[in-house]
Design a protein around this motif. Structure first.
Motif, PDB file in Angstrom:
ATOM      1  N   ASP A 168       4.066  -2.562   5.350  1.00 12.03           N
ATOM      2  CA  ASP A 168       3.960  -1.303   4.610  1.00 12.03           C
ATOM      3  C   ASP A 168       2.772  -1.337   3.653  1.00 12.03           C
ATOM      4  N   LEU A 169       2.586  -2.450   2.984  1.00 12.03           N
ATOM      5  CA  LEU A 169       1.448  -2.586   2.079  1.00 12.03           C
ATOM      6  C   LEU A 169       0.127  -2.507   2.838  1.00 12.03           C
ATOM      7  N   ALA A 170       0.110  -3.060   4.044  1.00 13.00           N
ATOM      8  CA  ALA A 170      -1.115  -3.025   4.840  1.00 13.00           C
ATOM      9  C   ALA A 170      -1.474  -1.592   5.227  1.00 13.00           C
ATOM     10  N   TYR A 171      -0.479  -0.814   5.639  1.00 12.88           N
ATOM     11  CA  TYR A 171      -0.752   0.590   5.975  1.00 12.88           C
ATOM     12  C   TYR A 171      -1.253   1.356   4.748  1.00 12.88           C
ATOM     13  N   LEU A 172      -0.662   1.077   3.602  1.00 15.01           N
ATOM     14  CA  LEU A 172      -1.090   1.763   2.387  1.00 15.01           C
ATOM     15  C   LEU A 172      -2.513   1.363   2.012  1.00 15.01           C
ATOM     16  N   ALA A 173      -2.785   0.066   2.007  1.00 20.86           N
ATOM     17  CA  ALA A 173      -4.124  -0.406   1.652  1.00 20.86           C
ATOM     18  C   ALA A 173      -5.169   0.153   2.609  1.00 20.86           C
ATOM     19  N   HIS A 174      -4.850   0.149   3.882  1.00 20.03           N
ATOM     20  CA  HIS A 174      -5.787   0.653   4.887  1.00 20.03           C
ATOM     21  C   HIS A 174      -6.097   2.134   4.653  1.00 20.03           C
ATOM     22  N   ALA A 175      -5.056   2.926   4.404  1.00 23.96           N
ATOM     23  CA  ALA A 175      -5.257   4.360   4.180  1.00 23.96           C
ATOM     24  C   ALA A 175      -6.098   4.603   2.933  1.00 23.96           C
ATOM     25  N   LEU A 176      -5.857   3.834   1.896  1.00 22.11           N
ATOM     26  CA  LEU A 176      -6.608   4.014   0.657  1.00 22.11           C
ATOM     27  C   LEU A 176      -8.065   3.590   0.814  1.00 22.11           C
ATOM     28  N   ILE A 177      -8.299   2.551   1.577  1.00 22.91           N
ATOM     29  CA  ILE A 177      -9.678   2.120   1.836  1.00 22.91           C
ATOM     30  C   ILE A 177     -10.446   3.221   2.560  1.00 22.91           C
ATOM     31  N   LEU A 178      -9.849   3.771   3.618  1.00 24.56           N
ATOM     32  CA  LEU A 178     -10.539   4.804   4.384  1.00 24.56           C
ATOM     33  C   LEU A 178     -10.632   6.119   3.613  1.00 24.56           C
ATOM     34  N   ALA A 179      -9.757   6.288   2.623  1.00 26.09           N
ATOM     35  CA  ALA A 179      -9.830   7.476   1.772  1.00 26.09           C
ATOM     36  C   ALA A 179     -10.823   7.287   0.629  1.00 26.09           C
ATOM     37  N   ARG A 180     -11.498   6.143   0.621  1.00 26.94           N
ATOM     38  CA  ARG A 180     -12.487   5.811  -0.403  1.00 26.94           C
ATOM     39  C   ARG A 180     -11.851   5.675  -1.792  1.00 26.94           C
ATOM     40  N   ARG A 181     -10.641   5.114  -1.813  1.00 31.32           N
ATOM     41  CA  ARG A 181      -9.957   4.863  -3.084  1.00 31.32           C
ATOM     42  C   ARG A 181      -9.772   3.356  -3.234  1.00 31.32           C
ATOM     43  N   GLU A 182     -10.893   2.682  -3.473  1.00 31.98           N
ATOM     44  CA  GLU A 182     -10.892   1.220  -3.488  1.00 31.98           C
ATOM     45  C   GLU A 182     -10.046   0.632  -4.617  1.00 31.98           C
ATOM     46  N   ALA A 183     -10.020   1.280  -5.767  1.00 33.70           N
ATOM     47  CA  ALA A 183      -9.252   0.728  -6.889  1.00 33.70           C
ATOM     48  C   ALA A 183      -7.770   0.680  -6.548  1.00 33.70           C
ATOM     49  N   GLU A 184      -7.266   1.758  -5.957  1.00 35.12           N
ATOM     50  CA  GLU A 184      -5.857   1.784  -5.570  1.00 35.12           C
ATOM     51  C   GLU A 184      -5.591   0.827  -4.406  1.00 35.12           C
ATOM     52  N   ALA A 185      -6.538   0.743  -3.480  1.00 34.00           N
ATOM     53  CA  ALA A 185      -6.381  -0.179  -2.350  1.00 34.00           C
ATOM     54  C   ALA A 185      -6.323  -1.621  -2.834  1.00 34.00           C
ATOM     55  N   ARG A 186      -7.082  -1.923  -3.861  1.00 27.96           N
ATOM     56  CA  ARG A 186      -7.077  -3.283  -4.416  1.00 27.96           C
ATOM     57  C   ARG A 186      -5.673  -3.661  -4.882  1.00 27.96           C
ATOM     58  N   ALA A 187      -4.982  -2.727  -5.516  1.00 33.99           N
ATOM     59  CA  ALA A 187      -3.628  -3.010  -5.989  1.00 33.99           C
ATOM     60  C   ALA A 187      -2.689  -3.292  -4.822  1.00 33.99           C
ATOM     61  N   ALA A 188      -2.833  -2.533  -3.741  1.00 35.65           N
ATOM     62  CA  ALA A 188      -1.970  -2.745  -2.573  1.00 35.65           C
ATOM     63  C   ALA A 188      -2.271  -4.082  -1.907  1.00 35.65           C
ATOM     64  N   LEU A 189      -3.548  -4.412  -1.782  1.00 32.77           N
ATOM     65  CA  LEU A 189      -3.922  -5.692  -1.176  1.00 32.77           C
ATOM     66  C   LEU A 189      -3.462  -6.863  -2.044  1.00 32.77           C
ATOM     67  N   THR A 190      -3.572  -6.703  -3.341  1.00 37.66           N
ATOM     68  CA  THR A 190      -3.129  -7.761  -4.253  1.00 37.66           C
ATOM     69  C   THR A 190      -1.626  -7.982  -4.131  1.00 37.66           C
ATOM     70  N   ALA A 191      -0.882  -6.890  -3.960  1.00 37.81           N
ATOM     71  CA  ALA A 191       0.577  -6.994  -3.840  1.00 37.81           C
ATOM     72  C   ALA A 191       0.999  -7.737  -2.578  1.00 37.81           C
ATOM     73  N   MET A 192       0.113  -7.795  -1.580  1.00 37.31           N
ATOM     74  CA  MET A 192       0.429  -8.521  -0.348  1.00 37.31           C
ATOM     75  C   MET A 192       0.449 -10.025  -0.558  1.00 37.31           C
ATOM     76  N   GLY A 193      -0.165 -10.484  -1.645  1.00 30.10           N
ATOM     77  CA  GLY A 193      -0.197 -11.917  -1.902  1.00 30.10           C
ATOM     78  C   GLY A 193      -0.977 -12.647  -0.822  1.00 30.10           C
ATOM     79  N   PRO A 194      -0.478 -13.789  -0.369  1.00 25.36           N
ATOM     80  CA  PRO A 194      -1.206 -14.571   0.641  1.00 25.36           C
ATOM     81  C   PRO A 194      -0.922 -14.138   2.076  1.00 25.36           C
ATOM     82  N   TYR A 195      -0.212 -13.022   2.240  1.00 19.04           N
ATOM     83  CA  TYR A 195       0.233 -12.616   3.571  1.00 19.04           C
ATOM     84  C   TYR A 195      -0.680 -11.544   4.169  1.00 19.04           C
ATOM     85  N   ALA A 196      -0.581 -11.390   5.474  1.00 18.58           N
ATOM     86  CA  ALA A 196      -1.372 -10.377   6.174  1.00 18.58           C
ATOM     87  C   ALA A 196      -0.635  -9.964   7.436  1.00 18.58           C
TER      88      ALA A 196
END
Length: 224
Positions: A168-196
């Motif tokens: 779920d975090l990956a889908y959110l981060a991906h959508a935010l990246i493509l929406a050009r919202r890098e700051a919000e995407a950073r939070a989602a990617l950070t929440a993923m921790g060491p996982y992918a």
């Protein structure tokens, strides 16, 4: 998988799986798990119950089976994703039906639910690199606002999860990246921790490369 691979054993394996589901549901009628497994197999038979009112395309599907799962667990994540997958084009559905069902399911979910991501899942599924400006679709107001709403309402709840909701975090981060919202995407990617996860990145190319590019765009380090 056997059915998708046109394995000759698929029909036999399905009968075994359905029998196991029946035994499991008889042993514990309150457990939605065997019914969710049946949802995953529903596309093999193209169950065509009429859709409820409120959907523009009124796509037929395994609505009765899905309704039974909801009676046991109204916000079962896997059930919603399995049900939505029934309407994907690769499973015999259509882009419009998948979008319609995803919107219908997301709108009835609580604002703080990860199910609000379902329209973004359907959007990834409909991605066609041959379409003009295909990568710019996520910048459209409806998709950007969907991603930002999930970031605002759902992401803060992730800290309370027992297990990291990586996909779920990956889908959110991906959508935010493509929406050009890098700051919000950073939070989602950070929440993923060491996982992918492979999805949704693998739809757009090499998943490791896509995720690494996203992390760089957000100013995050890329693991070696």
């Amino acid at each position: 998988r056997a059915a998708d691979a046109r394995d000759a054993r698929a029909e036999t394996l399905e009968r075994i799986a359905l029998s196991a589901c029946d035994r499991a549901s008889a042993a514990d009628p309150a457990d939605p798990t065997p019914w969710v497994a049946k949802l995953a197999m529903a596309r093999l038979h193209r169950l065509r119950d009429p859709a409820p009112h409120g959907l523009l395309t009124s796509p037929p599907g395994p609505w009765r089976l899905f309704a039974h799962v909801l009676s046991l667990d109204p916000w079962h994540r896997e059930a919603h994703h399995r049900f939505l997958a029934f309407f994907f084009t690769r499973h015999g559905g259509s882009v419009n039906a998948a979008w319609d069902v995803a919107a219908f399911l997301a709108q009835r979910a609580p604002a703080h639910s990860a199910l609000r991501l379902l329209p973004l899942v359907a959007l990834v599924e409909s991605y066609d690199p041959a379409r003009l400006l295909a990568d710019r679709v996520w910048e459209q107001p409806q998709w950007r606002s969907t991603a930002l709403a999930v970031h605002r309402d759902w992401l803060p709840t992730v800290a309370g999860y027992r297990f990291t909701p990586v996909l779920d975090l990956a889908y959110l981060a991906h959508a935010l990246i493509l929406a050009r919202r890098e700051a919000e995407a950073r939070a989602a990617l950070t929440a993923m921790g060491p996982y992918a996860s492979r999805m949704p990145w693998c739809v757009f190319g090499d998943p490791a490369g896509q995720l690494s590019r996203a992390r760089r765009a957000c100013g995050l380090p890329v693991p070696p």
